[in-house]
Design a protein around this motif. Structure first.
Motif, short mmCIF file in Angstrom:
data_model
loop_
_atom_site.label_atom_id
_atom_site.label_comp_id
_atom_site.label_asym_id
_atom_site.label_seq_id
_atom_site.Cartn_x
_atom_site.Cartn_y
_atom_site.Cartn_z
N ALA A 1 6.91 16.82 3.35
CA ALA A 1 5.56 16.86 2.43
C ALA A 1 6.07 15.28 1.84
N LEU A 2 6.87 15.02 1.95
CA LEU A 2 7.27 13.20 0.95
C LEU A 2 6.70 12.75 2.56
N THR A 3 5.68 12.72 2.97
CA THR A 3 5.23 11.71 4.01
C THR A 3 3.34 11.20 3.20
N ALA A 4 2.88 10.40 3.12
CA ALA A 4 1.68 9.90 3.18
C ALA A 4 1.75 8.93 4.25
N TYR A 5 0.06 8.51 4.27
CA TYR A 5 -0.37 7.51 4.91
C TYR A 5 -1.21 7.41 4.66
N LYS A 6 -1.05 5.32 5.58
CA LYS A 6 -1.84 4.70 5.48
C LYS A 6 -3.04 4.20 5.98
N VAL A 7 -4.31 4.42 5.95
CA VAL A 7 -5.33 3.58 6.80
C VAL A 7 -5.31 2.46 6.58
N LEU A 8 -5.06 1.66 8.38
CA LEU A 8 -5.29 0.33 8.46
C LEU A 8 -6.13 -0.25 9.62
N THR A 9 -6.61 -1.38 8.98
CA THR A 9 -7.82 -1.82 10.64
C THR A 9 -6.99 -2.30 11.60
N ALA A 10 -6.85 -2.97 12.65
CA ALA A 10 -5.86 -3.55 14.59
C ALA A 10 -4.97 -4.83 13.26
N ASP A 11 -6.08 -5.55 12.57
CA ASP A 11 -5.19 -6.85 11.79
C ASP A 11 -3.77 -6.44 10.43
N GLN A 12 -4.81 -5.71 9.99
CA GLN A 12 -3.41 -5.68 8.92
C GLN A 12 -2.37 -4.57 10.07
N MET A 13 -2.78 -3.86 10.48
CA MET A 13 -1.58 -2.89 11.91
C MET A 13 -0.25 -4.48 12.00
N ALA A 14 -1.49 -5.67 12.38
CA ALA A 14 -0.18 -6.77 13.27
C ALA A 14 0.28 -7.57 11.92
N LEU A 15 -0.60 -6.98 10.49
CA LEU A 15 0.32 -7.58 9.72
C LEU A 15 1.56 -6.75 8.95
N LEU A 16 1.28 -5.10 9.34
CA LEU A 16 2.38 -4.66 8.98
C LEU A 16 3.65 -4.54 9.76
N GLU A 17 3.73 -4.57 11.59
CA GLU A 17 4.42 -4.76 12.22
C GLU A 17 5.54 -6.58 12.31
N GLY B 1 -0.79 -5.55 1.57
CA GLY B 1 -1.62 -4.94 1.17
C GLY B 1 -3.00 -4.88 1.72
N ALA B 2 -4.38 -4.20 1.54
CA ALA B 2 -5.78 -4.64 2.47
C ALA B 2 -6.67 -5.08 0.97
N PRO B 3 -7.51 -5.81 0.96
CA PRO B 3 -8.44 -6.14 -0.26
C PRO B 3 -8.86 -5.59 -0.87
N ILE B 4 -8.82 -4.03 -1.03
CA ILE B 4 -8.47 -3.14 -2.01
C ILE B 4 -7.31 -3.10 -3.12
N ASP B 5 -6.55 -3.28 -1.89
CA ASP B 5 -5.20 -2.83 -2.09
C ASP B 5 -4.36 -3.89 -3.41
N LEU B 6 -4.95 -5.19 -2.83
CA LEU B 6 -4.27 -6.40 -4.16
C LEU B 6 -5.30 -6.44 -4.92
N ALA B 7 -6.62 -6.52 -5.21
CA ALA B 7 -7.67 -5.91 -5.88
C ALA B 7 -7.45 -4.54 -6.95
N ASP B 8 -6.27 -3.76 -6.60
CA ASP B 8 -6.01 -2.59 -7.85
C ASP B 8 -4.66 -2.87 -8.17
N GLY B 9 -4.26 -3.19 -7.19
CA GLY B 9 -2.65 -3.57 -7.73
C GLY B 9 -1.55 -2.93 -7.17
N TYR B 10 -1.69 -1.68 -6.50
CA TYR B 10 -1.01 -1.02 -5.34
C TYR B 10 -2.09 -0.98 -4.11
N ILE B 11 -0.77 -0.13 -3.08
CA ILE B 11 -1.50 0.15 -1.93
C ILE B 11 -1.38 1.44 -2.15
#
Length: 114
Positions: free
Chosen positions: A3-19, A25-35
């Motif tokens: 239950a202490l796990t949550a999930y982030k959906v990423l595009t291939a380009d975003q996954m490459a950045l995380l790696e 954050g994705a554009p929506i994350d950056l606009a909203d101020g959180y992931i």
């Protein structure tokens, strides 16, 4: 995953950045101020609503306990509480990741370790 796990959906380009170690954050994350993250129960609706028709998607299982004070549970879709990270998503807090796949019922398969 627990239950202490949550999930982030990423595009291939975003996954490459995380790696590389950290994802701001994705554009929506950056606009909203959180992931934005989703629980396992919220994941199918998140993918279907916000990523319909995308074929380049990945999923990262995020250790919520490792987020410390950057994690906040806040109401969103239909008043449900969603986990949000106020800061970067660090690769070291990702338990597992991989391309999004669906099972025979069309449900998103959660990434597994091992």
């Amino acid at each position: 995953m627990t239950a202490l796990t949550a999930y982030k959906v990423l595009t291939a380009d975003q996954m490459a950045l995380l790696e590389t170690g950290s994802f701001a954050g994705a554009p929506i994350d950056l606009a909203d101020g959180y992931i934005h993250l989703s629980t396992a129960q919220q994941l199918d609706e998140t993918v279907d609503k916000h990523f319909a028709g995308r074929a380049d998607l990945h999923i990262a299982a995020v250790d919520l306990a490792a987020q410390g004070d950057t994690l906040k549970w806040e109401p969103s879709r239909g008043g449900q509480l969603f986990p949000h990270i106020y800061g970067p998503l660090l690769l070291e807090t990702v338990l597992a990741y991989g391309p999004i796949e669906r099972d025979d019922q069309g449900k998103v398969k959660l990434p597994v370790t091992g």
